[in-house]
Design a protein around this motif. Structure first.
Motif, PDB file in Angstrom:
ATOM      1  N   LYS A 430       0.718  -1.205  -0.190  1.00 55.32           N
ATOM      2  CA  LYS A 430       0.223  -0.128   0.123  1.00 55.32           C
ATOM      3  C   LYS A 430       0.758   1.183   0.074  1.00 55.32           C
ATOM      4  CE  LYS A 430      -4.152  -1.940   2.369  1.00 55.32           C
ATOM      5  NZ  LYS A 430      -5.125  -1.916   3.233  1.00 55.32           N
ATOM      6  N   GLU A 431       1.998   1.155   0.477  1.00 53.25           N
ATOM      7  CA  GLU A 431       2.984   2.584   0.896  1.00 53.25           C
ATOM      8  C   GLU A 431       3.631   2.529  -0.332  1.00 53.25           C
ATOM      9  OE1 GLU A 431       6.135   4.234   3.926  1.00 53.25           O
ATOM     10  OE2 GLU A 431       5.046   2.260   4.479  1.00 53.25           O
ATOM     11  N   HIS A 432       4.089   1.381  -1.217  1.00 46.04           N
ATOM     12  CA  HIS A 432       5.186   1.556  -2.103  1.00 46.04           C
ATOM     13  C   HIS A 432       4.539   0.919  -3.740  1.00 46.04           C
ATOM     14  CE1 HIS A 432       7.558   0.939   1.367  1.00 46.04           C
ATOM     15  NE2 HIS A 432       8.382   2.107   0.911  1.00 46.04           N
ATOM     16  N   TYR A 433       3.306   1.024  -3.633  1.00 43.38           N
ATOM     17  CA  TYR A 433       2.370   0.583  -5.003  1.00 43.38           C
ATOM     18  C   TYR A 433       2.811   1.233  -6.227  1.00 43.38           C
ATOM     19  CZ  TYR A 433       0.014   5.024  -4.729  1.00 43.38           C
ATOM     20  OH  TYR A 433      -0.379   6.525  -4.706  1.00 43.38           O
ATOM     21  N   TYR A 434       3.428   2.549  -6.095  1.00 39.13           N
ATOM     22  CA  TYR A 434       3.839   3.246  -7.381  1.00 39.13           C
ATOM     23  C   TYR A 434       5.178   2.819  -7.859  1.00 39.13           C
ATOM     24  CZ  TYR A 434       6.180   5.637  -3.721  1.00 39.13           C
ATOM     25  OH  TYR A 434       7.268   6.042  -2.685  1.00 39.13           O
ATOM     26  N   LEU A 435       5.818   1.918  -7.097  1.00 42.01           N
ATOM     27  CA  LEU A 435       7.126   1.403  -7.433  1.00 42.01           C
ATOM     28  C   LEU A 435       7.167   0.241  -8.334  1.00 42.01           C
ATOM     29  CD1 LEU A 435       9.202   1.956  -4.071  1.00 42.01           C
ATOM     30  CD2 LEU A 435       9.164   3.580  -6.126  1.00 42.01           C
ATOM     31  N   ASP A 436       8.018  -0.070  -9.078  1.00 43.83           N
ATOM     32  CA  ASP A 436       8.209  -1.399  -9.976  1.00 43.83           C
ATOM     33  C   ASP A 436       8.628  -2.583  -8.759  1.00 43.83           C
ATOM     34  OD1 ASP A 436       8.269  -3.314 -11.694  1.00 43.83           O
ATOM     35  OD2 ASP A 436      10.070  -2.620 -12.336  1.00 43.83           O
ATOM     36  N   ILE A 437       7.515  -3.086  -8.134  1.00 41.93           N
ATOM     37  CA  ILE A 437       7.785  -4.133  -7.019  1.00 41.93           C
ATOM     38  C   ILE A 437       7.685  -5.547  -7.712  1.00 41.93           C
ATOM     39  CG2 ILE A 437       6.708  -4.997  -4.795  1.00 41.93           C
ATOM     40  CD1 ILE A 437       5.412  -2.353  -4.317  1.00 41.93           C
ATOM     41  N   ASN A 471      -5.116  -3.830  -7.917  1.00 41.18           N
ATOM     42  CA  ASN A 471      -6.228  -3.191  -7.132  1.00 41.18           C
ATOM     43  C   ASN A 471      -6.136  -2.016  -6.619  1.00 41.18           C
ATOM     44  OD1 ASN A 471      -8.548  -5.060  -7.987  1.00 41.18           O
ATOM     45  ND2 ASN A 471      -7.579  -6.504  -6.719  1.00 41.18           N
ATOM     46  N   ILE A 472      -4.826  -1.859  -5.868  1.00 48.76           N
ATOM     47  CA  ILE A 472      -4.483  -0.888  -5.118  1.00 48.76           C
ATOM     48  C   ILE A 472      -4.190   0.256  -6.200  1.00 48.76           C
ATOM     49  CG2 ILE A 472      -2.651   0.182  -3.814  1.00 48.76           C
ATOM     50  CD1 ILE A 472      -2.263  -2.480  -2.176  1.00 48.76           C
ATOM     51  N   ARG A 473      -3.176  -0.064  -7.226  1.00 48.81           N
ATOM     52  CA  ARG A 473      -3.052   0.989  -7.928  1.00 48.81           C
ATOM     53  C   ARG A 473      -4.467   1.468  -9.095  1.00 48.81           C
ATOM     54  NH1 ARG A 473       2.291  -2.027 -11.061  1.00 48.81           N
ATOM     55  NH2 ARG A 473       3.888  -1.028  -9.405  1.00 48.81           N
ATOM     56  N   ILE A 474      -5.032   0.632  -9.296  1.00 48.21           N
ATOM     57  CA  ILE A 474      -6.395   1.134  -9.941  1.00 48.21           C
ATOM     58  C   ILE A 474      -7.124   2.010  -9.242  1.00 48.21           C
ATOM     59  CG2 ILE A 474      -8.546   0.346 -11.274  1.00 48.21           C
ATOM     60  CD1 ILE A 474      -5.759  -0.078 -12.792  1.00 48.21           C
ATOM     61  N   GLU A 475      -7.324   1.692  -7.986  1.00 41.94           N
ATOM     62  CA  GLU A 475      -7.908   2.442  -6.712  1.00 41.94           C
ATOM     63  C   GLU A 475      -7.410   3.921  -6.769  1.00 41.94           C
ATOM     64  OE1 GLU A 475     -11.202   1.887  -5.367  1.00 41.94           O
ATOM     65  OE2 GLU A 475     -11.193   0.257  -6.647  1.00 41.94           O
ATOM     66  N   LYS A 476      -6.027   3.807  -6.731  1.00 43.61           N
ATOM     67  CA  LYS A 476      -5.568   5.147  -6.605  1.00 43.61           C
ATOM     68  C   LYS A 476      -5.671   6.243  -8.051  1.00 43.61           C
ATOM     69  CE  LYS A 476      -3.570   4.795  -2.522  1.00 43.61           C
ATOM     70  NZ  LYS A 476      -3.725   5.456  -1.663  1.00 43.61           N
ATOM     71  N   SER A 477      -5.705   5.317  -9.149  1.00 41.51           N
ATOM     72  CA  SER A 477      -5.982   5.842 -10.187  1.00 41.51           C
ATOM     73  C   SER A 477      -7.419   6.522 -10.179  1.00 41.51           C
ATOM     74  CB  SER A 477      -5.731   5.258 -11.502  1.00 41.51           C
ATOM     75  OG  SER A 477      -6.528   4.120 -11.555  1.00 41.51           O
ATOM     76  N   LYS A 478      -8.557   5.800  -9.722  1.00 43.62           N
ATOM     77  CA  LYS A 478      -9.523   6.637  -9.865  1.00 43.62           C
ATOM     78  C   LYS A 478      -9.766   7.741  -9.382  1.00 43.62           C
ATOM     79  CE  LYS A 478     -12.325   2.047  -9.703  1.00 43.62           C
ATOM     80  NZ  LYS A 478     -12.972   1.315  -9.059  1.00 43.62           N
ATOM     81  N   VAL A 479      -9.110   8.008  -7.965  1.00 44.65           N
ATOM     82  CA  VAL A 479      -8.962   9.393  -7.493  1.00 44.65           C
ATOM     83  C   VAL A 479      -8.264  10.479  -8.425  1.00 44.65           C
ATOM     84  CG1 VAL A 479      -8.251  10.680  -5.653  1.00 44.65           C
ATOM     85  CG2 VAL A 479      -8.625   8.367  -5.132  1.00 44.65           C
TER      86      VAL A 479
END
Length: 527
Positions: A430-437, A471-479
């Motif tokens: 949740k904290e590092h979702y924007y990185l290439d994990i 799912n985390i990334r898509i939810e963040k992108s909706k905002v």
């Protein structure tokens, strides 16, 4: 306080009643009797502190009354009221301890002065009596403790001081150094403690009274509390030719009063009490509990079989615990129980060895799981019947329960640890979702294998790490899509996607529409 006036002349009684200042001296009740015989009956019934009596009366006269009062040892103060200045009466009054002698006719001042002095003297002596009584009560309470400590010292050392030998000789007429004595141990049953709500003092008091009533009746012995052991009463016998008979009598008396079978363990007869105690202790520790009911156990019943050690089966037990398999644990325990019953000696010593080694193993296993300060598991001394006899079935049930409880604890802690590590991974995503994990990065970060992370993450969250991250990334992108000024490729990059087309594909798979369609619908709904 009470007073009584004993005189055959009514006007004399009435005169004393009127002249005496009863209230001033604290007398609240005044009785009357017409002669010594009636006076004795009232004195017996009411126990007055002050007695006024005439000397010359019908039936029983004053001298007879004084003799009776003197013989009873009463604490009352007796004042003689007489119309005769007779030396015979005076001498009798003094001889039988009367307080004073007043002649008729009665002088009011002399009467009240004498009464006040008599009351004061009675109160003074009563205070002394109370003080002595309290002192004696303290002595009676402390005395048993004193002898408990002294005899405990005797059973633990061969060389006795001259002072100790003299004290025992004086109190019990026993040459403790040279007399042949037999010592026996009466273990206080755990269930008896339970019956008395854990009050050890009450339990020991009850048992010691029963035993001492038997052994001290003919000065043939003494029982005392071993102050260095929580659950031992010691029975020391001398001048007792049939020691087994005496001990069986004690066993029967205890059962009669408390309905519990308390086996007694007898040591060797010897001139050294400490040696007899050591032999009795060996009998107690090695007696086979599966041998059945026995009133008195001697060295003849000692079992020479060796003890079973849980440490020898530590690895097997540990594997069963780690697998969380009750079936596997049952197989191991059944094997141990069979060995106890056939190849080893299930004794008090064996019970202690089992408990000590179980706690040692338990401590080590908990430390392996990094568990500290955890509440101990119930240790199971509940393998005794209500009448105090040993139950092998209850023993087996209790030991099985202890291992089951330990297994459940380790499994719970193990699960919580696994869950905690997976929760930390989820928070990390949740904290590092924007990185290439990548999964390998997570494994290295948390010092766990990739396979373990994949398996446990799906068990806890019911999705793969890849799907959860998506799912985390898509939810963040909706905002971010709610802002019409942001480009789609900027939003994709912001939430961790380097490719706009791949982002749109993932978005549609999760939401059923493209990012543009989602933005359009959101914008239309708002305006």
């Amino acid at each position: 306080m009470k007073a009584i006036i004993i005189d055959d002349e009514k006007h004399v009684r009435e005169g004393i009643l009127l002249l005496a200042d009863w209230h001033y001296v604290g007398i609240t009740e005044v009785l009357e009797a017409t002669d010594g015989e009636e006076g004795i009956q009232l004195i017996k019934e009411h126990r007055p502190e002050i007695i006024f009596t005439d000397m010359s009366m019908p039936n029983k006269d004053g001298i007879t009354l004084l003799k009776w009062i003197h013989s009873t040892g009463m604490d009352s103060k007796t004042i003689i009221i007489s119309g005769y200045d007779d030396f015979r009466y005076m001498r009798s009054a003094l001889f039988y301890g009367s307080f004073d002698y007043i002649l008729k006719p009665i002088d009011r001042n002399l009467l009240n002065e004498t009464l006040e002095r008599a009351v004061h003297k009675w109160q003074e002596q009563d205070e002394d009596r109370r003080s002595l009584l309290e002192k004696n009560q303290v002595i009676n309470e402390v005395k048993p403790l004193y002898w408990d400590r002294l005899f405990t010292g005797i059973i633990e050392q061969k060389d006795l001081s001259i002072e100790t030998i003299k004290k025992v000789q004086k109190e019990f007429r026993l040459d403790i150094k040279n007399a042949r004595c037999t010592l026996a141990i009466l273990p206080v049953p755990w269930l008896l403690m339970k019956k008395f709500n854990g009050d050890r003092d009450v339990v020991f008091f009850a048992l010691l009274n029963i035993v001492n009533e038997i052994v001290r009746s003919k000065n043939s012995g003494i029982s005392f509390r071993n102050v260095n052991k929580e659950d031992e009463i010691i029975i020391l016998l001398w001048n007792t030719p049939q020691t087994n008979f005496a001990l069986e009598k004690i066993y029967d008396a205890i059962y009669q009063y408390i309905k519990m079978k308390c086996t007694i363990f007898k040591g060797d007869e010897t001139t050294c009490v400490a040696d007899s105690y050591r032999s009795a202790s060996k009998v107690l520790q090695n007696y086979p509990l599966l041998a059945g009911e026995k009133k008195v156990v001697t060295t003849k019943e000692m079992n020479q079989k060796g003890n079973l050690h849980l440490l020898d089966y530590a690895q097997e037990l540990k594997w069963a615990l780690q697998r969380g398999s009750t079936d596997e644990m049952d197989v191991i325990l059944q094997k141990l129980f069979e060995k106890l019953e056939t190849s080893h000696n299930l004794s008090f010593e064996q019970l202690k060895i089992w408990e000590n080694q179980f706690h040692l193993l338990r401590k080590n296993w908990l430390e392996e799981y990094d568990i500290s300060g955890h509440a101990p598991i119930d240790q199971g001394w509940n393998f005794w019947e209500e009448d105090g006899t040993f139950s092998f079935e209850k023993f087996k049930e209790e030991k099985q329960k202890e291992f089951y409880d330990l297994m459940n604890l380790l499994e719970k802690v193990h699960y919580q640890k696994e869950k905690t590590s997976i929760q930390e991974i989820e928070a990390y995503l949740k904290e590092h979702y924007y990185l290439d994990i990548k999964l390998q990065d997570i494994a290295e970060h948390f010092f766990l294998s990739r396979e373990y992370i994949s398996r446990k993450f799906k068990q806890v969250y019911h999705v793969t790490i890849t799907d959860y991250l998506a799912n985390i990334r898509i939810e963040k992108s909706k905002v971010l899509l709610e802002n019409p000024h942001l480009k789609i490729y900027d939003i994709a990059y912001e939430v961790g996607y380097k490719d706009e087309k791949y982002y749109s594909k993932v978005f549609k798979k999760i939401n059923g529409q493209t990012p543009n369609e989602y933005r359009r619908d959101e914008t239309r709904g708002r305006f």
